[in-house]
Design a protein around this motif. Structure first.
Motif, PDB file in Angstrom:
ATOM      1  N   HIS A 647      -8.741 -29.511  63.821  1.00 26.17           N
ATOM      2  CA  HIS A 647      -8.864 -30.355  65.290  1.00 26.17           C
ATOM      3  C   HIS A 647     -10.020 -29.637  66.022  1.00 26.17           C
ATOM      4  CE1 HIS A 647      -8.113 -32.359  68.946  1.00 26.17           C
ATOM      5  NE2 HIS A 647      -7.338 -33.134  68.489  1.00 26.17           N
ATOM      6  N   ARG A 649     -10.688 -29.437  69.099  1.00 28.76           N
ATOM      7  CA  ARG A 649     -10.511 -28.457  70.302  1.00 28.76           C
ATOM      8  C   ARG A 649      -9.278 -27.935  70.467  1.00 28.76           C
ATOM      9  NH1 ARG A 649     -11.624 -33.254  74.691  1.00 28.76           N
ATOM     10  NH2 ARG A 649     -10.652 -31.608  75.942  1.00 28.76           N
ATOM     11  N   LEU A 650      -8.497 -27.842  69.194  1.00 27.73           N
ATOM     12  CA  LEU A 650      -7.261 -27.173  69.078  1.00 27.73           C
ATOM     13  C   LEU A 650      -7.309 -26.071  67.894  1.00 27.73           C
ATOM     14  CD1 LEU A 650      -4.413 -30.097  69.388  1.00 27.73           C
ATOM     15  CD2 LEU A 650      -5.393 -28.220  71.184  1.00 27.73           C
ATOM     16  N   GLU A 651      -6.977 -24.855  68.415  1.00 26.55           N
ATOM     17  CA  GLU A 651      -6.860 -23.930  67.235  1.00 26.55           C
ATOM     18  C   GLU A 651      -5.260 -23.949  66.873  1.00 26.55           C
ATOM     19  OE1 GLU A 651      -8.417 -19.922  67.078  1.00 26.55           O
ATOM     20  OE2 GLU A 651      -9.129 -20.462  69.243  1.00 26.55           O
ATOM     21  N   THR A 680      -1.720 -34.972  68.630  1.00 28.16           N
ATOM     22  CA  THR A 680      -1.171 -34.048  67.418  1.00 28.16           C
ATOM     23  C   THR A 680       0.233 -33.639  67.784  1.00 28.16           C
ATOM     24  OG1 THR A 680      -3.357 -32.910  67.605  1.00 28.16           O
ATOM     25  CG2 THR A 680      -1.647 -31.742  66.616  1.00 28.16           C
ATOM     26  N   VAL A 743       0.655 -33.262  71.910  1.00 26.52           N
ATOM     27  CA  VAL A 743      -0.329 -32.839  72.390  1.00 26.52           C
ATOM     28  C   VAL A 743      -1.302 -33.713  72.566  1.00 26.52           C
ATOM     29  CG1 VAL A 743      -1.996 -30.925  72.184  1.00 26.52           C
ATOM     30  CG2 VAL A 743       0.069 -30.462  71.492  1.00 26.52           C
ATOM     31  N   GLN A 745      -5.026 -35.049  74.455  1.00 24.01           N
ATOM     32  CA  GLN A 745      -6.185 -34.361  75.166  1.00 24.01           C
ATOM     33  C   GLN A 745      -7.085 -35.684  76.121  1.00 24.01           C
ATOM     34  OE1 GLN A 745      -8.112 -32.389  71.872  1.00 24.01           O
ATOM     35  NE2 GLN A 745      -7.573 -30.480  73.077  1.00 24.01           N
ATOM     36  N   THR A 750      -5.813 -30.774  78.336  1.00 28.43           N
ATOM     37  CA  THR A 750      -4.831 -30.804  77.423  1.00 28.43           C
ATOM     38  C   THR A 750      -3.277 -30.826  77.644  1.00 28.43           C
ATOM     39  OG1 THR A 750      -6.311 -29.555  75.903  1.00 28.43           O
ATOM     40  CG2 THR A 750      -4.188 -29.702  75.201  1.00 28.43           C
ATOM     41  N   LEU A 861      -0.342 -22.735  69.052  1.00 30.76           N
ATOM     42  CA  LEU A 861      -1.451 -23.558  69.258  1.00 30.76           C
ATOM     43  C   LEU A 861      -2.166 -23.055  70.472  1.00 30.76           C
ATOM     44  CD1 LEU A 861      -1.532 -27.460  69.455  1.00 30.76           C
ATOM     45  CD2 LEU A 861      -2.133 -26.202  71.617  1.00 30.76           C
ATOM     46  N   ARG A 862      -3.309 -23.313  70.533  1.00 28.24           N
ATOM     47  CA  ARG A 862      -4.330 -22.857  71.589  1.00 28.24           C
ATOM     48  C   ARG A 862      -5.624 -23.751  71.743  1.00 28.24           C
ATOM     49  NH1 ARG A 862      -6.239 -17.066  70.659  1.00 28.24           N
ATOM     50  NH2 ARG A 862      -4.167 -16.466  71.119  1.00 28.24           N
ATOM     51  N   PRO A 863      -5.479 -24.330  72.783  1.00 32.95           N
ATOM     52  CA  PRO A 863      -6.522 -25.476  73.385  1.00 32.95           C
ATOM     53  C   PRO A 863      -7.981 -24.551  73.396  1.00 32.95           C
ATOM     54  CG  PRO A 863      -4.613 -25.499  74.691  1.00 32.95           C
ATOM     55  CD  PRO A 863      -4.556 -24.504  73.992  1.00 32.95           C
ATOM     56  N   ALA A 870     -13.742 -24.540  67.731  1.00 34.88           N
ATOM     57  CA  ALA A 870     -12.278 -24.386  67.453  1.00 34.88           C
ATOM     58  C   ALA A 870     -12.258 -23.525  66.737  1.00 34.88           C
ATOM     59  CB  ALA A 870     -11.631 -25.849  66.996  1.00 34.88           C
TER      60      ALA A 870
END
Length: 870
Positions: A647, A649-651, A680, A743, A745, A750, A861-863, A870
């Motif tokens: 993704h 913008r997501l880790e 997500t 999730v 965005q 987020t 998860l990390r935005p 990302a």
């Protein structure tokens, strides 16, 4: 004693002081002036070694003679302790003491010792240009004093050698460094150490090394107990100094310290009238002590199917098998000689070096004997989640080897196009370790040199195991072969996955002999009072030759009583109990019994029985591996773990850890997938149970949730309500906990929308390290009441924050409240809030995953910050 001292040859008398070693060398050089320079230097070197022995061990005046005749050098070194015999040492390249006599043996043309009424004289001769003659033994002196026989059972010879080597190194340095140990105590300790070495060496010379352990009857001076007590105290004090860094000698590793204390306690205790306790039955052994008591053998490590890596105390790889090399993308020969850190991610290397150095400098282990989840570094840069189990094992050369077994948990998929591994799930048979790993060579150990009837046994037992995939049936067939040609009756016992002993079969030569069902099946638990031959073998001893009457009747536990009952039924005059050992593990025992007194088992039988049972053990281990590989529960669990989507913008990062306490696969799972609208979906859940049914129920629940979520774009609470209804309709017996989140965005923001079905709340960690559990959207478990409404909750996720979803196996521990456990998790997560997400997950599993009794799933998860990659 060589050539007599010619008249007029001067001698030099020296006080027992360390500085006089150099004076003795100078005297020899002066006395041999004019002879061949190389011969003179060799003579000075060897004379210095012998005077060092006088200073350290005899501690009397030394007298040195040196002269030449026809270019040949003759040296004599005498002391005033004729009762102190020589104790030659094995030639170990890593020994720090005991090399003086070995050098004399290697370099001299002739050597010997003569003991008179008032002094002992060691002599050697050097002949220029003459070939070095074959090594000859030293004459030893046995003082005529009252002696008491001490029984030392199940002595691992390699471990004894390492403990003796380390103890002598401590005493030597304490003596030379002049530390705080009282001089009188040090003198007594050195004498006691010398006495023990001499007595043990004499006892070992009488034994045949027919197994990885020796059972010795050692004659010690009857009045030696006080001196041995002093030796123990001095060694403990010296070891403490080493732990403080006051000595150059490193402190003892746990297994060496435990063995040394056991040995000295056995000597003092039995000399004072106490009972004998075998090493395998010693209470309170540290977890780092391996049950594989045989010397480390690189051939067995390289032939193992379990990924295995061995390293020395310099942190360099000295052996690695194909399974381990393939796991991390190397060839075995490419890894040998490299530092162990080549297999570790960058962020763990410093921690490893710190912990390894701490172990060597303090002797205190952190992970030895434990199963620890860590990532291994693949050659292509991927991280492979593994469980690491490290044990120490002594080699015959005196080294301590660190043997690590790696069990892959859930590895990320390999890049496409890589080679596939279609090898069968069997373990190759390593070459026999006998000869290179026993204290002395013994003829006739290999099957190829055995009599024809033995060769037939080797072939028939191998065929019996290979002829069926049913392990129990294979063992029954094997025992039938053994009772036809070797024993009157035979038993096979295996340890199950819970460590309980199960008697798989009892086979008598006469099929008409009735054997009641009570003698089969599971044994009572192995407790500390189980002291008979079978418990000893399961703890690492053996093969044990038993000729007492009855041979299997010692011990007072319920396990021992069951053995005695079987002997009472079937009879016995002699027996051999051998461990079933492979891959450094003992997983059972084979007992061979003869009833008739006229043909008992003897020591000559034991080496070949050891080799025979070794082959049987490898066959049994292969059968167990086949059973494990074909476990549908494990295959199902691995197949269901998803590949995390990418993704912008997501880790995302995830881990799954099977329980370290059981081979069963449980019902924990995680899932991440994209919905048609772009959201997500995040899932972490736990189905009740730890067996195949739980894995199947988990599979069904996971797939139903995916289908329901994709079918309609609904709030998370509504999705879980429909999942509950479907689960209740299809299987009313299944219950589960679950967190389902979406999730979304919107521009640069987020948001998490989520609902919980009886699951532990997600943990939100801010970039600054603040933590908060998200306890909204709570509801009952899946499978309780599908008619109850379920709520949804909403939470913004700031850029750089970390959302953690996890199952209870990560934090729940016996004796700790759930609230305390959640607090502990919050503190640890906060401490690593700034780490990369993969490192963050690694730190959690390292801190919380060791020794867990439940499987663990976690999802993080990390935005990312808008505009950042990302």
């Amino acid at each position: 004693m060589g050539s007599p001292v010619p008249p007029g040859v001067p001698s030099w008398r020296l006080a027992p002081e360390p500085e006089n070693v150099a004076a003795a060398r100078s005297f020899v050089r002066s006395a041999l002036d004019g002879a061949d320079p190389d011969l003179v230097e060799t003579a000075a070197l060897l004379a210095g070694e012998l005077v060092t022995n006088v200073v350290l061990h005899a501690r009397t005046e030394a007298e040195v003679w040196a002269w030449t005749v026809d270019g040949q050098a003759h040296i004599r070194v005498a002391d005033r302790r004729p009762d102190r015999g020589l104790v030659p040492r094995d030639r170990h390249p890593y020994a720090t003491t005991g090399r003086g006599l070995a050098l004399v043996e290697e370099l001299s043309a002739g050597h010997g010792v003569h003991s008179g009424a008032e002094r002992k004289t060691v002599w050697f001769e050097l002949w220029p240009g003459a070939p070095v003659p074959p090594l000859s033994p030293w004459e030893t002196v046995t003082p005529s004093v009252a002696r008491v026989t001490v029984t030392l059972s199940d002595v691992p010879y390699a471990l004894y050698g390492s403990a003796r080597q380390h103890g002598e190194g401590l005493l030597r340095e304490v003596h030379l460094a002049g530390t705080g140990v009282p001089p009188r105590d040090l003198v007594v300790a050195q004498d006691a150490s010398h006495m023990i070495s001499a007595c043990m060496t004499a006892a070992v010379e009488q034994e045949t090394p027919d197994s990885s352990t020796l059972s010795l009857r050692v004659a010690f001076p009857a009045d030696a107990a006080p001196a041995v007590t002093t030796l123990r105290r001095v060694l403990d004090e010296a070891d403490a100094l080493a732990q403080q860094g006051s000595l150059l000698t490193l402190p003892a590793l746990p297994q060496i310290r435990a063995f040394r204390q056991w040995l000295l306690d056995q000597i003092t205790g039995q000399l004072s009238g106490g009972p004998a306790t075998a090493w395998t039955l010693a209470p309170g052994l540290p977890g780092a002590v391996s049950r594989d008591l045989g010397p480390w053998d690189p051939a067995e490590a390289e032939a193992a199917q379990v990924p295995t890596v061995a390293a020395d105390d310099r942190n360099r790889i000295i052996a690695v098998n194909e399974a381990a090399a393939a796991l991390v993308g190397w060839q075995p020969h490419e890894l040998v000689g490299q530092r162990l850190t080549v297999l570790m991610p960058e962020h763990l290397r410093h921690r490893h070096l710190t912990a390894f150095t701490s172990l060597l400098l303090t002797g205190e282990p952190r992970i030895l004997g434990r199963s620890v989840p860590v990532p291994a570094l693949h050659r292509d840069g991927r991280q492979i989640p593994v469980r690491l189990a490290v044990q120490t094992q002594e080699a015959v050369d005196g080294r301590t080897v660190f043997v690590a077994q790696l069990s892959a948990t859930t590895a990320p998929p390999a890049p496409s196009g890589g080679p596939s591994d279609d090898r069968p799930a069997t373990r190759p048979v390593p070459p026999s370790p006998h000869g290179q790993t026993t204290p002395r060579r013994t003829p006739g150990l290999r099957a190829g040199t055995a009599a024809p009837e033995w060769l037939e046994l080797f072939a028939d037992t191998g065929q019996a195991l290979a002829g069926t995939l049913d392990l129990d049936e294979g063992l029954r067939r094997t025992c039938h072969v053994l009772t036809r040609g070797l024993a009157d009756w035979c038993t096979a016992d295996l340890l199950d996955e819970q460590g309980r002993l199960v008697r798989v079969c009892i086979v008598h030569r006469d099929d008409r002999v009735p054997i009641a069902e009570e003698h089969f099946g599971r044994f009572p638990p192995l407790t500390a009072d189980a002291r008979g031959p079978l418990p000893r073998v399961l703890r690492g001893a053996g093969p044990l030759l038993l000729t007492d009457s009855p041979p299997l009747g010692r011990g007072h536990s319920r396990v021992d009583a069951r053995q005695r009952a079987l002997v009472g039924l079937l009879g016995a005059s002699s027996a051999v109990v051998a461990p079933l050992r492979a891959q450094g593990r003992i997983f059972g025992a084979l007992t061979l019994v003869r009833v008739r007194d006229e043909h008992p088992f003897t020591r000559r039988d034991v080496p070949l029985i050891a080799e025979l049972v070794r082959g049987i053990a490898l066959g049994v281990d292969n059968a167990r591996l086949h059973r494990s590989v074909h476990s549908s529960a494990e295959q199902l669990q691995r197949a269901l773990l998803p590949t995390l989507p990418r993704h912008e913008r997501l880790e995302l990062a995830a881990r799954y850890l099977p329980s370290s306490a059981t081979a069963e696969v449980g019902g924990d799972w995680y899932d991440v997938f994209l919905l048609p609208g772009g959201e997500t979906a995040l899932v972490v859940g736990d189905v009740a149970g730890h067996d195949l049914k739980a894995a199947v129920a988990m599979s069904a629940l996971r797939n139903m949730l995916r289908g329901i979520a994709v079918d309609r774009q609904e709030p998370p609470g509504d999705v879980l309500r429909r999942l509950d209804l479907a689960s209740h309709t299809l299987d009313q017996r299944s219950t589960a906990t679950c967190v389902y989140g979406l999730v979304r965005q919107d521009g640069g923001a987020t948001h998490l929308h989520y609902s919980s079905a009886g699951h532990l709340p997600p943990l939100l960690i801010t970039p600054a390290g603040g933590t908060r559990y998200l306890d909204g959207g709570r509801g009952v478990l899946i499978g309780m009441d599908p008619d109850l409404p379920r709520a949804s909750a909403h939470e913004p996720l700031p850029p750089g924050s970390t959302l953690l979803l996890f199952t209870d196996g990560l934090i729940e521990r016996r004796g700790e409240s759930l609230g305390d456990a959640m607090t502990r998790l919050g503190r640890h997560a906060a401490a690593h809030a700034g780490d990369p997400l993969e490192v963050f997950c690694d730190e959690l599993v390292i801190a919380f995953g060791a020794d867990t009794t439940d499987d663990v799933a976690l999802l993080a998860l990390r935005p990312t910050t808008p505009g950042a990659p990302a």
